[in-house]
Design a protein around this motif. Structure first.
Motif, PDB file in Angstrom:
ATOM      1  N   ILE A 174      -0.399  -9.498  -9.582  1.00 12.71           N
ATOM      2  CA  ILE A 174       0.659 -10.263 -10.230  1.00 12.71           C
ATOM      3  C   ILE A 174       0.628 -10.153 -11.765  1.00 12.71           C
ATOM      4  O   ILE A 174       1.501  -9.934 -12.319  1.00 12.71           O
ATOM      5  CB  ILE A 174       0.791 -11.630  -9.805  1.00 12.71           C
ATOM      6  CG1 ILE A 174       0.923 -11.698  -8.146  1.00 12.71           C
ATOM      7  CG2 ILE A 174       1.706 -12.450 -10.479  1.00 12.71           C
ATOM      8  CD1 ILE A 174       0.762 -13.091  -7.687  1.00 12.71           C
ATOM      9  N   GLY A 175      -0.714 -10.432 -12.143  1.00  9.35           N
ATOM     10  CA  GLY A 175      -0.761 -10.034 -13.656  1.00  9.35           C
ATOM     11  C   GLY A 175      -0.610  -8.779 -14.249  1.00  9.35           C
ATOM     12  O   GLY A 175      -0.038  -8.658 -15.212  1.00  9.35           O
ATOM     13  N   VAL A 176      -0.871  -7.570 -13.375  1.00  7.62           N
ATOM     14  CA  VAL A 176      -0.564  -6.185 -13.964  1.00  7.62           C
ATOM     15  C   VAL A 176       1.007  -6.336 -13.747  1.00  7.62           C
ATOM     16  O   VAL A 176       1.641  -5.868 -14.819  1.00  7.62           O
ATOM     17  CB  VAL A 176      -1.045  -5.389 -13.185  1.00  7.62           C
ATOM     18  CG1 VAL A 176      -0.726  -4.058 -13.145  1.00  7.62           C
ATOM     19  CG2 VAL A 176      -2.602  -5.363 -13.185  1.00  7.62           C
ATOM     20  N   LEU A 177       1.602  -6.634 -12.719  1.00  2.92           N
ATOM     21  CA  LEU A 177       2.884  -6.688 -12.639  1.00  2.92           C
ATOM     22  C   LEU A 177       3.758  -7.198 -13.933  1.00  2.92           C
ATOM     23  O   LEU A 177       4.782  -6.866 -14.563  1.00  2.92           O
ATOM     24  CB  LEU A 177       3.492  -6.775 -11.549  1.00  2.92           C
ATOM     25  CG  LEU A 177       3.173  -5.954 -10.330  1.00  2.92           C
ATOM     26  CD1 LEU A 177       3.493  -6.406  -9.070  1.00  2.92           C
ATOM     27  CD2 LEU A 177       3.848  -4.377 -10.575  1.00  2.92           C
ATOM     28  N   LEU A 178       3.302  -8.544 -14.088  1.00  2.00           N
ATOM     29  CA  LEU A 178       3.824  -9.450 -15.175  1.00  2.00           C
ATOM     30  C   LEU A 178       3.749  -8.757 -16.562  1.00  2.00           C
ATOM     31  O   LEU A 178       4.544  -8.823 -17.538  1.00  2.00           O
ATOM     32  CB  LEU A 178       3.336 -10.854 -15.212  1.00  2.00           C
ATOM     33  CG  LEU A 178       3.934 -11.736 -13.954  1.00  2.00           C
ATOM     34  CD1 LEU A 178       3.321 -12.952 -13.978  1.00  2.00           C
ATOM     35  CD2 LEU A 178       5.357 -11.795 -14.255  1.00  2.00           C
ATOM     36  N   ALA A 179       2.216  -8.311 -16.687  1.00  7.23           N
ATOM     37  CA  ALA A 179       2.194  -7.489 -18.109  1.00  7.23           C
ATOM     38  C   ALA A 179       3.143  -6.244 -18.175  1.00  7.23           C
ATOM     39  O   ALA A 179       3.418  -6.072 -19.364  1.00  7.23           O
ATOM     40  CB  ALA A 179       0.611  -7.045 -18.304  1.00  7.23           C
ATOM     41  N   LEU A 180       3.405  -5.718 -17.207  1.00  8.76           N
ATOM     42  CA  LEU A 180       4.409  -4.689 -17.211  1.00  8.76           C
ATOM     43  C   LEU A 180       5.695  -5.019 -17.514  1.00  8.76           C
ATOM     44  O   LEU A 180       6.304  -4.311 -18.477  1.00  8.76           O
ATOM     45  CB  LEU A 180       4.347  -4.091 -15.772  1.00  8.76           C
ATOM     46  CG  LEU A 180       4.999  -2.495 -16.018  1.00  8.76           C
ATOM     47  CD1 LEU A 180       4.266  -1.443 -17.045  1.00  8.76           C
ATOM     48  CD2 LEU A 180       4.939  -1.863 -14.394  1.00  8.76           C
ATOM     49  N   VAL A 232       0.743  -1.317   0.063  1.00 10.94           N
ATOM     50  CA  VAL A 232       0.144   0.079  -0.075  1.00 10.94           C
ATOM     51  C   VAL A 232       0.844   1.266   0.072  1.00 10.94           C
ATOM     52  O   VAL A 232       0.555   2.338  -0.766  1.00 10.94           O
ATOM     53  CB  VAL A 232      -1.041  -0.074   1.298  1.00 10.94           C
ATOM     54  CG1 VAL A 232      -1.523   1.501   1.452  1.00 10.94           C
ATOM     55  CG2 VAL A 232      -2.036  -1.358   0.979  1.00 10.94           C
ATOM     56  N   LEU A 233       1.952   1.191   0.874  1.00 17.15           N
ATOM     57  CA  LEU A 233       2.806   2.387   0.795  1.00 17.15           C
ATOM     58  C   LEU A 233       3.467   2.761  -0.339  1.00 17.15           C
ATOM     59  O   LEU A 233       3.569   3.919  -0.876  1.00 17.15           O
ATOM     60  CB  LEU A 233       3.814   2.626   2.061  1.00 17.15           C
ATOM     61  CG  LEU A 233       3.036   2.592   3.291  1.00 17.15           C
ATOM     62  CD1 LEU A 233       3.911   2.414   4.489  1.00 17.15           C
ATOM     63  CD2 LEU A 233       2.130   3.887   3.620  1.00 17.15           C
ATOM     64  N   SER A 234       3.784   1.630  -0.976  1.00 18.83           N
ATOM     65  CA  SER A 234       4.626   1.685  -2.323  1.00 18.83           C
ATOM     66  C   SER A 234       3.785   2.041  -3.393  1.00 18.83           C
ATOM     67  O   SER A 234       4.079   2.839  -4.214  1.00 18.83           O
ATOM     68  CB  SER A 234       5.408   0.455  -2.714  1.00 18.83           C
ATOM     69  OG  SER A 234       4.539  -0.706  -3.188  1.00 18.83           O
ATOM     70  N   THR A 279       4.457   9.051 -16.963  1.00 18.16           N
ATOM     71  CA  THR A 279       5.141   7.853 -17.135  1.00 18.16           C
ATOM     72  C   THR A 279       4.259   6.747 -16.514  1.00 18.16           C
ATOM     73  O   THR A 279       3.907   6.490 -15.433  1.00 18.16           O
ATOM     74  CB  THR A 279       6.509   7.828 -16.092  1.00 18.16           C
ATOM     75  OG1 THR A 279       5.799   8.113 -14.684  1.00 18.16           O
ATOM     76  CG2 THR A 279       7.482   8.857 -16.367  1.00 18.16           C
ATOM     77  N   PRO A 280       3.751   5.967 -17.771  1.00 18.59           N
ATOM     78  CA  PRO A 280       2.719   4.909 -17.399  1.00 18.59           C
ATOM     79  C   PRO A 280       3.406   3.599 -16.806  1.00 18.59           C
ATOM     80  O   PRO A 280       2.723   3.024 -15.899  1.00 18.59           O
ATOM     81  CB  PRO A 280       2.362   4.323 -18.737  1.00 18.59           C
ATOM     82  CG  PRO A 280       3.149   5.187 -19.785  1.00 18.59           C
ATOM     83  CD  PRO A 280       3.900   6.366 -19.161  1.00 18.59           C
ATOM     84  N   PHE A 281       4.577   3.816 -16.573  1.00 20.91           N
ATOM     85  CA  PHE A 281       5.341   2.633 -15.940  1.00 20.91           C
ATOM     86  C   PHE A 281       5.075   2.650 -14.360  1.00 20.91           C
ATOM     87  O   PHE A 281       4.616   1.963 -13.843  1.00 20.91           O
ATOM     88  CB  PHE A 281       6.970   2.724 -16.093  1.00 20.91           C
ATOM     89  CG  PHE A 281       7.787   1.657 -15.634  1.00 20.91           C
ATOM     90  CD1 PHE A 281       7.753   0.333 -16.102  1.00 20.91           C
ATOM     91  CD2 PHE A 281       8.436   1.924 -14.314  1.00 20.91           C
ATOM     92  CE1 PHE A 281       8.667  -0.684 -15.397  1.00 20.91           C
ATOM     93  CE2 PHE A 281       9.171   0.906 -14.033  1.00 20.91           C
ATOM     94  CZ  PHE A 281       9.233  -0.293 -14.491  1.00 20.91           C
ATOM     95  N   THR A 282       5.289   4.003 -13.970  1.00 21.61           N
ATOM     96  CA  THR A 282       4.996   4.342 -12.418  1.00 21.61           C
ATOM     97  C   THR A 282       3.605   3.891 -11.997  1.00 21.61           C
ATOM     98  O   THR A 282       3.119   3.371 -11.098  1.00 21.61           O
ATOM     99  CB  THR A 282       5.386   5.558 -11.931  1.00 21.61           C
ATOM    100  OG1 THR A 282       4.923   6.480 -12.705  1.00 21.61           O
ATOM    101  CG2 THR A 282       6.840   5.547 -12.167  1.00 21.61           C
ATOM    102  N   LEU A 283       2.556   4.467 -13.094  1.00 26.73           N
ATOM    103  CA  LEU A 283       1.119   4.181 -12.866  1.00 26.73           C
ATOM    104  C   LEU A 283       0.953   2.779 -12.786  1.00 26.73           C
ATOM    105  O   LEU A 283       0.113   2.154 -12.149  1.00 26.73           O
ATOM    106  CB  LEU A 283       0.447   4.980 -13.979  1.00 26.73           C
ATOM    107  CG  LEU A 283      -1.109   5.045 -13.540  1.00 26.73           C
ATOM    108  CD1 LEU A 283      -1.333   5.733 -12.233  1.00 26.73           C
ATOM    109  CD2 LEU A 283      -1.496   5.695 -14.755  1.00 26.73           C
ATOM    110  N   GLY A 284       1.567   1.884 -13.668  1.00 31.75           N
ATOM    111  CA  GLY A 284       1.467   0.434 -13.650  1.00 31.75           C
ATOM    112  C   GLY A 284       1.753  -0.212 -12.361  1.00 31.75           C
ATOM    113  O   GLY A 284       1.286  -1.157 -11.764  1.00 31.75           O
ATOM    114  N   LEU A 285       2.857   0.242 -11.855  1.00 32.38           N
ATOM    115  CA  LEU A 285       3.346  -0.087 -10.700  1.00 32.38           C
ATOM    116  C   LEU A 285       2.594   0.060  -9.472  1.00 32.38           C
ATOM    117  O   LEU A 285       2.344  -0.797  -8.651  1.00 32.38           O
ATOM    118  CB  LEU A 285       4.790   0.278 -10.320  1.00 32.38           C
ATOM    119  CG  LEU A 285       5.965  -0.111 -11.174  1.00 32.38           C
ATOM    120  CD1 LEU A 285       7.341   0.652 -11.018  1.00 32.38           C
ATOM    121  CD2 LEU A 285       6.210  -1.721 -10.888  1.00 32.38           C
ATOM    122  N   ALA A 286       2.076   1.411  -9.518  1.00 34.47           N
ATOM    123  CA  ALA A 286       1.021   1.518  -8.482  1.00 34.47           C
ATOM    124  C   ALA A 286      -0.220   0.874  -8.557  1.00 34.47           C
ATOM    125  O   ALA A 286      -0.726   0.478  -7.369  1.00 34.47           O
ATOM    126  CB  ALA A 286       0.707   3.138  -8.759  1.00 34.47           C
TER     127      ALA A 286
END
Length: 98
Positions: free
Chosen positions: A78-84, A22-24, A43-50
């Protein structure tokens, strides 16, 4: 490194397990907002990580009873992070918005 499937489909583990996720997610949203507002560069990368970290954190904050929903949210995170990760190799210019 061992795989523990009972942790994936087990009951939510509360704030102690969700704290980092949550904090990250909050930090990644703040980074995204900073670059969007100050530098006019999203930066869509950081939004995907969030999104990935946030869904994993929310899964741990649910009450004990909806084990199925917690497992679905964990798998979605997990799926969102793997897709990223896949997107970084397939289309890095889109992910990093260069």
């Amino acid at each position: 490194m061992e795989f523990h499937p009972e942790r994936l489909v087990g009951p939510p583990r509360g704030w102690d397990a969700a704290r980092v996720s949550v904090l990250s997610a909050v930090v990644f949203v703040a980074i995204y907002a900073y670059y969007a507002l100050v530098h006019q560069h999203r930066t869509p990368f950081t939004l995907g990580l969030a999104i990935g970290m946030g869904t994993s954190g929310v899964a741990e904050l649910l009450p004990e009873s909806p084990r199925y929903l917690a497992a679905v949210l964990r798998l979605a995170g997990i799926g969102v992070l793997l897709a990223l990760v896949v997107a970084v190799f397939v289309a890095p210019d889109v992910v990093f918005a260069t």
